[in-house]
Design an enzyme around this catalytic site. Structure first.
Site, PDB file in Angstrom:
ATOM      1  CG  HIS A  94      29.954  56.709  75.778  1.00  0.00           C
ATOM      2  ND1 HIS A  94      30.020  57.618  76.429  1.00  0.00           N
ATOM      3  CD2 HIS A  94      30.676  56.832  74.497  1.00  0.00           C
ATOM      4  CE1 HIS A  94      30.804  58.588  75.941  1.00  0.00           C
ATOM      5  NE2 HIS A  94      31.182  58.226  74.788  1.00  0.00           N
TER       6      HIS A  94
ATOM      7  CB  THR B 163      26.610  66.138  77.015  1.00  0.00           C
ATOM      8  OG1 THR B 163      27.825  65.714  76.913  1.00  0.00           O
ATOM      9  CG2 THR B 163      26.115  67.257  75.713  1.00  0.00           C
TER      10      THR B 163
ATOM     11  CE1 TYR C 137      30.203  49.778  83.633  1.00  0.00           C
ATOM     12  CE2 TYR C 137      32.173  49.458  84.466  1.00  0.00           C
ATOM     13  CZ  TYR C 137      31.587  50.157  83.687  1.00  0.00           C
ATOM     14  OH  TYR C 137      32.129  51.228  83.152  1.00  0.00           O
TER      15      TYR C 137
HETATM   16  P1  NAD Z   1      29.086  64.598  82.595  1.00  0.00           P
HETATM   17  O1  NAD Z   1      28.842  64.046  83.990  1.00  0.00           O
HETATM   18  O2  NAD Z   1      30.473  64.941  82.330  1.00  0.00           O
HETATM   19  O3  NAD Z   1      28.267  65.875  82.475  1.00  0.00           O
HETATM   20  C1  NAD Z   1      26.831  65.971  82.786  1.00  0.00           C
HETATM   21  C2  NAD Z   1      26.567  67.092  82.098  1.00  0.00           C
HETATM   22  O4  NAD Z   1      24.964  67.258  82.655  1.00  0.00           O
HETATM   23  C3  NAD Z   1      27.058  68.503  83.002  1.00  0.00           C
HETATM   24  O5  NAD Z   1      27.360  69.446  81.803  1.00  0.00           O
HETATM   25  C4  NAD Z   1      26.017  68.988  83.903  1.00  0.00           C
HETATM   26  O6  NAD Z   1      25.966  70.584  83.969  1.00  0.00           O
HETATM   27  C5  NAD Z   1      24.713  68.658  83.375  1.00  0.00           C
HETATM   28  N1  NAD Z   1      23.303  68.279  83.916  1.00  0.00           N
HETATM   29  C6  NAD Z   1      23.673  68.009  85.385  1.00  0.00           C
HETATM   30  N2  NAD Z   1      22.236  67.741  85.801  1.00  0.00           N
HETATM   31  C7  NAD Z   1      21.462  68.042  84.875  1.00  0.00           C
HETATM   32  C8  NAD Z   1      20.039  68.374  84.770  1.00  0.00           C
HETATM   33  N3  NAD Z   1      18.995  68.109  85.554  1.00  0.00           N
HETATM   34  N4  NAD Z   1      19.586  68.865  83.666  1.00  0.00           N
HETATM   35  C9  NAD Z   1      20.354  69.167  82.607  1.00  0.00           C
HETATM   36  N5  NAD Z   1      21.727  69.156  82.395  1.00  0.00           N
HETATM   37  C10 NAD Z   1      22.205  68.515  83.652  1.00  0.00           C
HETATM   38  O7  NAD Z   1      28.305  63.427  81.460  1.00  0.00           O
HETATM   39  P2  NAD Z   1      28.706  63.534  80.154  1.00  0.00           P
HETATM   40  O8  NAD Z   1      29.095  64.589  79.314  1.00  0.00           O
HETATM   41  O9  NAD Z   1      27.509  62.523  79.704  1.00  0.00           O
HETATM   42  O10 NAD Z   1      30.038  62.415  80.036  1.00  0.00           O
HETATM   43  C11 NAD Z   1      30.514  61.383  81.076  1.00  0.00           C
HETATM   44  C12 NAD Z   1      30.272  60.085  80.325  1.00  0.00           C
HETATM   45  O11 NAD Z   1      30.133  59.067  81.632  1.00  0.00           O
HETATM   46  C13 NAD Z   1      29.175  59.760  79.712  1.00  0.00           C
HETATM   47  O12 NAD Z   1      29.471  60.075  78.459  1.00  0.00           O
HETATM   48  C14 NAD Z   1      28.507  58.238  79.980  1.00  0.00           C
HETATM   49  O13 NAD Z   1      29.174  57.421  78.985  1.00  0.00           O
HETATM   50  C15 NAD Z   1      29.056  58.279  81.315  1.00  0.00           C
HETATM   51  N6  NAD Z   1      27.945  58.206  82.203  1.00  0.00           N
HETATM   52  C16 NAD Z   1      26.638  57.718  81.873  1.00  0.00           C
HETATM   53  C17 NAD Z   1      25.688  57.695  82.741  1.00  0.00           C
HETATM   54  C18 NAD Z   1      24.331  57.472  82.299  1.00  0.00           C
HETATM   55  O14 NAD Z   1      24.128  56.492  81.553  1.00  0.00           O
HETATM   56  N7  NAD Z   1      23.282  58.002  82.766  1.00  0.00           N
HETATM   57  C19 NAD Z   1      25.743  58.508  83.937  1.00  0.00           C
HETATM   58  C20 NAD Z   1      27.241  58.948  84.176  1.00  0.00           C
HETATM   59  C21 NAD Z   1      28.046  58.839  83.450  1.00  0.00           C
END
Ligand code: NAD
Ligand code: ZN
Length: 251
Positions: free
Chosen positions: A116, A192, A64
């Site tokens: 989250h 997402t 983290y």
């Molecule tokens: P995910 O990683 O499962 O999915 C990401 C989605 O974003 C995919 O569908 C992908 O095709 C799309 N994507 C990738 N690059 C993109 C872009 N430039 N523009 C538009 N779309 C794009 O993420 P999730 O569905 O959010 O679930 C994973 C969980 O992990 C999250 O709910 C979160 O809690 C956590 N997480 C958070 C972060 C953060 O805070 N930035 C980063 C990673 C994971």
């Protein structure tokens, strides 16, 4: 597709946005899958769990703190900025996010529901103590420390104030998100994968109550089958164009 989305948004009464890791990808925050799946040979799914924290809190805190350092180096991109502007224009009523990176807040979004949690918040594993490290100006010092963080009230172990795999979502946030979804006539779903429940119900609720679903993603997702408009592309690039078109329509 962008024109159709712009028309829907310009005519709308109550728009909400629902975002995932993809909205922050262009800021340089990797999605879990974009990490190449790995940090020091571990998958995120093996570290972001209550079991992992019980077994090895040092390892989980190291992960983290590494993510906090990484996110501190990033800034909001055009997608975060466009959403904040749509809110100031009175079109967007709230952003519901699954991200923990704080970038929507940094961009200026006021009504933000973090399903989250937030990586810059910590909470006590024993008492109700919570702290937002950015507000107390302690982030740098916190991430630099090697020892496990302890609660200033009761000396128990502190943990990241985020929702781990296998944990329920915070009640207040999920209730607020669902009631916003019931009121919304358009939901803008950005970056997402739409496979994590109950969060993925949000676009479904909008759809079932007669609203429209606009999706922006680089790939098809679990939401795409119910999307009225699916725009394939990067969140920042598409949102920038969409904002300009909306401005053109409402003059
Ligand atoms: P995910 O990683 O499962 O999915 C990401 C989605 O974003 C995919 O569908 C992908 O095709 C799309 N994507 C990738 N690059 C993109 C872009 N430039 N523009 C538009 N779309 C794009 O993420 P999730 O569905 O959010 O679930 C994973 C969980 O992990 C999250 O709910 C979160 O809690 C956590 N997480 C958070 C972060 C953060 O805070 N930035 C980063 C990673 C994971
Ligand atoms: Zn405590």
């Amino acid at each position: 597709m962008i024109d159709e989305a712009a028309k829907l948004l310009a005519r709308s009464r109550f728009v909400i946005a629902f975002t995932g890791a993809g909205v922050s990808a262009e800021s340089g925050v990797p999605t879990f899958r974009g990490l190449g799946g790995l940090w020091k040979h571990y998958r995120a799914e093996e570290l972001a769990t209550p079991e992992a924290f019980r077994r090895d809190p040092h390892l989980v805190w190291e992960f983290y703190k590494w993510r906090m350092r990484l996110i501190l180096k990033t800034k909001p991109n055009a997608a975060h900025m466009a959403l904040a502007e749509l809110e100031r224009m009175g079109i967007l009523k709230a952003v519901i996010t699954q991200n923990v990176d704080d970038l929507h807040r940094e961009a200026g979004t006021e009504r933000l529901i973090e399903l989250h949690g937030n990586i810059f918040r910590v909470r006590c594993t024993n008492c109700g103590y919570r702290e937002y490290l950015k507000a107390s100006g302690r982030v740098e010092k916190f991430v630099g420390k090697k020892s496990l963080p302890k609660c200033p009230k009761c000396s128990s172990l502190l943990r990241p104030d985020v929702v781990w795999f296998g944990e329920p979502l915070p009640r207040k946030e999920i209730d607020e998100a669902f009631s916003l979804a019931e009121r919304a006539d358009v939901v803008l779903v950005i970056g997402t994968s739409g496979v994590v429940y109950p969060a993925a119900y949000i676009p479904q609720i909008v759809k079932e109550t007669g609203g429209k679903v606009i999706e922006i993603n680089t790939e098809r997702s679990g939401i795409t089958p119910i999307a009225d408009v699916f725009i394939r592309g990067k969140a920042g690039e598409i949102m920038e164009q969409l904002l300009e078109k909306i401005k053109g329509l409402i003059g």
